[in-house]
Design an enzyme around this catalytic site. Sequence first.
Site, PDB file in Angstrom:
ATOM      1  N   GLY A 270       0.812  -1.211   0.000  1.00 47.87           N
ATOM      2  CA  GLY A 270       0.000   0.000   0.000  1.00 47.87           C
ATOM      3  C   GLY A 270       0.847   1.262   0.000  1.00 47.87           C
ATOM      4  O   GLY A 270       0.355   2.351   0.255  1.00 47.87           O
ATOM      5  N   HIS A 307      -3.033   2.459 -11.636  1.00 47.92           N
ATOM      6  CA  HIS A 307      -2.375   3.623 -11.026  1.00 47.92           C
ATOM      7  C   HIS A 307      -2.816   4.909 -11.702  1.00 47.92           C
ATOM      8  O   HIS A 307      -3.092   5.892 -11.048  1.00 47.92           O
ATOM      9  CB  HIS A 307      -0.849   3.491 -11.158  1.00 47.92           C
ATOM     10  CG  HIS A 307      -0.225   2.701 -10.055  1.00 47.92           C
ATOM     11  ND1 HIS A 307       0.752   3.207  -9.244  1.00 47.92           N
ATOM     12  CD2 HIS A 307      -0.442   1.446  -9.638  1.00 47.92           C
ATOM     13  CE1 HIS A 307       1.108   2.289  -8.350  1.00 47.92           C
ATOM     14  NE2 HIS A 307       0.401   1.205  -8.583  1.00 47.92           N
ATOM     15  N   GLU A 319       7.241   9.694 -17.777  1.00 47.12           N
ATOM     16  CA  GLU A 319       7.903   8.395 -17.736  1.00 47.12           C
ATOM     17  C   GLU A 319       9.357   8.591 -18.142  1.00 47.12           C
ATOM     18  O   GLU A 319       9.652   8.870 -19.303  1.00 47.12           O
ATOM     19  CB  GLU A 319       7.194   7.410 -18.676  1.00 47.12           C
ATOM     20  CG  GLU A 319       5.854   6.963 -18.127  1.00 47.12           C
ATOM     21  CD  GLU A 319       5.162   5.935 -18.988  1.00 47.12           C
ATOM     22  OE1 GLU A 319       5.832   5.349 -19.862  1.00 47.12           O
ATOM     23  OE2 GLU A 319       3.955   5.731 -18.790  1.00 47.12           O
TER      24      GLU A 319
END
Length: 432
Positions: A270, A307, A319
Amino acid sequence: MCASCRTAAERGEIRGQTAALIDGAILLDCGPDAPRAAVRAGRSLASVRYILLTHAHPDHLNPAALLFRSWVQADRPLDVIGPADALDLCRDWVGPDDPVNFVPVVPGDRIALNGYTLRVLEAAHRVFRDGDSVLYDVTSPAGSRLLWATDTGPLPSSTLDAVRDARYDALFLEETFGTRTDLGAGHHDLTTFPRTLAALRDADAITAATDVVAVHLSHYNPPTPELSERLAPWGARVVDDGATVTVGVARPVDAAPSTRTLVLGGARAGKSTYAETLLAAEPRVTYLATGGVQEGDREWAERVALHRARRPTGWTTVETSDVAAVLRNVREPVLLDCLGTWLTARLDHHRVWSGGDWADVDADIIDLLGALRRVVVPVVAVSNEVGSGVVPPTAAGRRFRDLLGRVNSAVAAESESVVLVVAGVPTSLRSF
Ligand SMILES: [Zn+2]
Ligand SMILES: [Zn+2]
């Protein structure tokens, strides 16, 4: 009894209904608790000149208070201001000859009240029909300004437009549903609350100097100490019932806020979700996805898609594995997810597994640490806590694990705050 209520009872911290008294003269909402709450807090309602009702739900409106008033002082004028539906419930409760004046309002109204300026805003909340609940924007004679935002779900666009550039000194924003996100759109929960703050920051309605107070807290919220911890990264707080909030004094804005946070955790612990939560009240965030695209891996692609879906609008995904370059130029908060995939990408880039030079990787690590040390925005970096897992079966795996362990330690040394997430529960290892 739920954990939240049990903790509250043990702490002697039983919350009443949400209301506020401004300068002894303006009462914001008047539920059944309000008159007694005022007495308990050592305040008198005797000089209240205006009651502002947000809507007709019974926790905000107790018309019997008007009758009580007429028993003790039926000589001073009182204006009861609110949506027409709420006022209709009050009319029968006014004592004979009591000088009570009803002032129905609708969103968009602006009224002068003895030196105070009142603006009426639309709430995302309803009692009988759409539009019968409002919020109040109050400016004092001295120019300090607050927004009373209960009850409401995520703010309607008309309200966000109306509060643009308000730069409130204080915001009282409801956060009713806590960890429950399935109870409807008429209130905030711990997911929507920071998003509303982000929207208000984006509109310059609130700033770093705004005192943000979460109100209208139901028992779906965690116990107060935990709730306080969850609100802190969003620049919000809770206060006890009866607390005095001074609006408009210059609040000390932390000159050097905790800007670097390292979030560690095992696989699926998490940690990414928690890291995103820390930045959830920021209007704009650069999300640094260091994993790159892993062709042909469906599970990976699904995880990346998940996500992405979780990220609010206003977040930009970059990215790249050239993290240091981004950190040197970025002007908005950064979520770096994660150091493990970053390290993998740098090892691949330098082809260390097929004869490349490990010294190039060391140089990358030093470059990253240097950029992190000089960064001027909040950075939350996520990494895998690899040391306590299963020992990798290959020499390469062990070398990677050891190297990531070194990177984690070095980044921790550069971070004001270090958090370990286990089974979704964050534990602070360090906070300056
Ligand atoms: Zn309500
Ligand atoms: Zn309510």
